[in-house]
Design a protein around this motif. Structure first.
Motif, mmCIF file in Angstrom:
data_model
loop_
_atom_site.group_PDB
_atom_site.id
_atom_site.type_symbol
_atom_site.label_atom_id
_atom_site.label_comp_id
_atom_site.label_asym_id
_atom_site.label_seq_id
_atom_site.Cartn_x
_atom_site.Cartn_y
_atom_site.Cartn_z
ATOM 1 N N ARG A 11 0.783 -1.296 0.014
ATOM 2 C CA ARG A 11 0.041 -0.132 -0.118
ATOM 3 C C ARG A 11 0.822 1.320 -0.058
ATOM 4 O O ARG A 11 1.343 1.758 0.940
ATOM 5 N N PRO A 12 1.265 1.704 -1.109
ATOM 6 C CA PRO A 12 2.101 2.860 -1.309
ATOM 7 C C PRO A 12 1.149 4.067 -0.675
ATOM 8 O O PRO A 12 0.122 4.039 -0.783
ATOM 9 N N GLY A 14 -0.872 7.100 -0.034
ATOM 10 C CA GLY A 14 -1.993 7.788 -0.862
ATOM 11 C C GLY A 14 -2.763 6.542 -1.633
ATOM 12 O O GLY A 14 -3.712 7.145 -2.461
ATOM 13 N N MET A 15 -2.457 5.485 -1.607
ATOM 14 C CA MET A 15 -3.034 4.265 -2.212
ATOM 15 C C MET A 15 -4.040 3.598 -1.501
ATOM 16 O O MET A 15 -3.924 3.246 -0.334
ATOM 17 N N PRO A 16 -5.334 3.192 -2.125
ATOM 18 C CA PRO A 16 -6.137 2.209 -1.285
ATOM 19 C C PRO A 16 -5.448 0.993 -1.001
ATOM 20 O O PRO A 16 -4.770 0.702 -1.916
ATOM 21 N N ALA A 17 -6.167 0.004 -0.015
ATOM 22 C CA ALA A 17 -5.459 -1.227 0.114
ATOM 23 C C ALA A 17 -5.599 -2.093 -1.105
ATOM 24 O O ALA A 17 -6.848 -1.806 -1.857
ATOM 25 N N GLY A 18 -4.741 -2.910 -1.693
ATOM 26 C CA GLY A 18 -5.237 -3.648 -2.712
ATOM 27 C C GLY A 18 -6.169 -5.071 -1.982
ATOM 28 O O GLY A 18 -5.782 -5.420 -1.029
ATOM 29 N N THR A 22 -0.753 -6.979 -4.637
ATOM 30 C CA THR A 22 0.270 -6.012 -4.000
ATOM 31 C C THR A 22 0.605 -4.979 -5.187
ATOM 32 O O THR A 22 0.529 -5.381 -6.276
ATOM 33 N N HIS A 23 0.431 -3.662 -4.952
ATOM 34 C CA HIS A 23 0.527 -2.623 -5.622
ATOM 35 C C HIS A 23 1.727 -2.532 -6.499
ATOM 36 O O HIS A 23 1.946 -2.317 -7.582
ATOM 37 N N VAL A 24 2.964 -2.933 -5.622
ATOM 38 C CA VAL A 24 4.170 -2.729 -6.030
ATOM 39 C C VAL A 24 5.072 -4.131 -5.582
ATOM 40 O O VAL A 24 5.064 -4.086 -4.432
ATOM 41 N N ALA A 108 1.974 -8.455 -7.750
ATOM 42 C CA ALA A 108 1.180 -7.462 -8.386
ATOM 43 C C ALA A 108 0.284 -8.313 -9.605
ATOM 44 O O ALA A 108 0.640 -9.275 -9.993
ATOM 45 N N SER A 110 -2.827 -7.835 -12.745
ATOM 46 C CA SER A 110 -3.762 -7.265 -13.418
ATOM 47 C C SER A 110 -4.754 -8.200 -13.913
ATOM 48 O O SER A 110 -4.400 -9.347 -14.168
#
Length: 143
Positions: A11-12, A14-18, A22-24, A108, A110
């Motif tokens: 969770r970088p 300013g980002m919502p939880a995934g 994982t976002h990154v 991460a 998609s």
């Protein structure tokens, strides 16, 4: 969270939880790209017609074989890309994924709902990217 050669940033700022990803994910080592895998057995026959969980389990088994051929494991996977005939099958895909990967350290990812895969009986195709730590060799190829 850092584990060996990979760093997960779930969770970088300013980002919502995934949700289940994982976002990154970053790391150091040798990059491995695994082509999209289908629910085919060793003889090239479809596994699990009309059964998204059976197909997902076969796809992850195939991904595991491909990763192993490159000297990688599911612990090295940094990204999964899902192509789905019906995105509602993602819940079953998550079950199969969590059987082979640590759900506390998801890669991460998609997901795309597509009009069609290579043939209508396939419900999904999944590809993977991994980073293998420096010094881990590629095993001798097996025909």
């Amino acid at each position: 969270m850092s584990t060996n050669h990979l760093t997960h940033i779930p969770r970088p700022g300013g980002m919502p939880a995934g949700g289940g990803y994982t976002h990154v994910v970053t790391g150091t080592g040798r990059w491995v790209a695994v082509s999209g895998q289908l629910a085919l057995d060793l003889e090239g026959r479809l596994v699990g017609p009309d059964d998204p969980l059976a197909q997902a389990r076969q796809v992850f088994a195939n991904l595991g074989r491909c990763l192993e051929a490159a000297g990688a494991t599911f612990d090295d996977v940094i990204r999964l890309t899902y192509y789905m005939a019906d995105v509602s099958h993602l819940q079953q895909v998550a079950v199969a994924r969590n059987e082979v990967m640590d759900p506390a350290r998801p890669p991460a990812s998609s997901a795309f709902q597509v009009v069609s895969l290579v043939s209508p009986e396939f419900l999904m195709e999944i590809e993977a990217d991994a980073i293998v730590p420096a010094g881990r060799d590629i095993p001798d190829p097996v025909s």
